[in-house]
Design a protein around this motif. Sequence first.
Motif, PDB file in Angstrom:
ATOM      1  N   SER A   1      81.879  97.421  83.733  1.00 43.86           N
ATOM      2  CA  SER A   1      82.374  97.818  84.869  1.00 43.86           C
ATOM      3  C   SER A   1      82.021  97.379  86.131  1.00 43.86           C
ATOM      4  N   GLY A   2      80.469  96.114  85.647  1.00 43.38           N
ATOM      5  CA  GLY A   2      79.831  95.985  86.489  1.00 43.38           C
ATOM      6  C   GLY A   2      78.626  95.767  87.405  1.00 43.38           C
ATOM      7  N   GLY A   3      78.344  97.454  86.728  1.00 42.33           N
ATOM      8  CA  GLY A   3      76.994  98.000  86.977  1.00 42.33           C
ATOM      9  C   GLY A   3      77.249  98.100  88.652  1.00 42.33           C
ATOM     10  N   ALA A   4      75.680  98.361  89.374  1.00 42.34           N
ATOM     11  CA  ALA A   4      75.502  98.565  90.516  1.00 42.34           C
ATOM     12  C   ALA A   4      75.800  97.625  91.272  1.00 42.34           C
ATOM     13  N   LYS A   5      75.673  96.759  91.338  1.00 41.30           N
ATOM     14  CA  LYS A   5      76.449  94.957  92.250  1.00 41.30           C
ATOM     15  C   LYS A   5      78.118  95.532  92.087  1.00 41.30           C
TER      16      LYS A   5
ATOM     17  N   GLY B   1      77.121 100.054  77.449  1.00 40.72           N
ATOM     18  CA  GLY B   1      78.302  99.078  77.798  1.00 40.72           C
ATOM     19  C   GLY B   1      78.808  99.671  78.427  1.00 40.72           C
ATOM     20  N   ASP B   2      79.813 100.333  78.491  1.00 37.71           N
ATOM     21  CA  ASP B   2      80.740 100.373  79.409  1.00 37.71           C
ATOM     22  C   ASP B   2      80.468  99.954  81.641  1.00 37.71           C
TER      23      ASP B   2
ATOM     24  N   ARG C   1      79.370  98.606  91.952  1.00 39.20           N
ATOM     25  CA  ARG C   1      79.863  99.940  92.959  1.00 39.20           C
ATOM     26  C   ARG C   1      78.974  99.375  94.247  1.00 39.20           C
ATOM     27  N   TYR C   2      77.977  98.637  94.281  1.00 38.05           N
ATOM     28  CA  TYR C   2      77.489  98.689  95.428  1.00 38.05           C
ATOM     29  C   TYR C   2      78.759  97.382  96.383  1.00 38.05           C
ATOM     30  N   ALA C   3      78.686  96.980  95.280  1.00 38.13           N
ATOM     31  CA  ALA C   3      80.816  95.834  96.319  1.00 38.13           C
ATOM     32  C   ALA C   3      81.633  96.741  96.463  1.00 38.13           C
ATOM     33  N   LYS C   4      81.938  98.074  96.071  1.00 40.84           N
ATOM     34  CA  LYS C   4      82.755  98.578  95.859  1.00 40.84           C
ATOM     35  C   LYS C   4      83.049  99.511  97.180  1.00 40.84           C
TER      36      LYS C   4
END
Length: 263
Positions: free
Chosen positions: A100-104, A95-96, A106-109
């Motif tokens: 947090s937005g998931g892989a998408k 859930g956390d 992370r990729y955006a970051k």
Amino acid sequence: MDKNEKITQFLDYGGNELFSSLMCEGVKHSEGIDRLVQLLCAYSDRCRFIHGRSAAYRFMIARAKLNHWLGPGSNDLKSHRLTADDRERIEGQVGDYIKSGGAKKRYAKRLAECAAVVAVLITAYYLVYMNIKDRIENNRQLEYYNEQIIVELKDATKNELSLTIHTTENAPKFVFLDKMPKINCNTVNGDKLELEIDISEEIQTSQDDRADYTHKPETLHLFGRDYYCDFEQGDYRAELNFYYFDDDGSRVDLPTKTFEFSL
């Protein structure tokens, strides 16, 4: 149905079976839970494109196989069961991750970080390029100004050399001689002389006509007595250092000007 609901639904459907597959020989309980969380996180990133719980199970089994998480005992789908605490931990961590937005996210970051690094590198490259460009242009200008200073031999005896110095209209209005020229000489009898005197304080006084030059020709007298020698026949090279003041009143040194002549 949102992602969290799909995760809960899958755990109800095949959570124990998937967990049992991950608990092959040598795998600790906590390690199996962590692997299950990773698979569910990966599933949450793609659950909109994976239809049905069976397809979800196959997706995560394929991912586990790719990660080399399946080994001896993986075929026993009823070897382990998730406790209520396990379910709470799993659903909380996944859930956390979803929140947090998931892989998408992370990729955006990562993309933003890469873009920031690229921007910094481009900026640094541009600043270095502009600095080098400014230096090149500045050196070209100084070389150009140096070429606008005309030095000629007016007269020569063994006791005195007379040089005529003036500037063109393209040079700064006033140029100043920093100190008396350094002279190198190869005489006809084979002697090599390096003649240098330092009267820089004297030459920079306002009363000394040798200090500044304009487009009007002026004569610079070089006396043998100052150089402690006689000017004999041979090939000479005089090195003269000029400077001027820019619009801000800062001193700008020109490259050493070389004047060659023979006696």
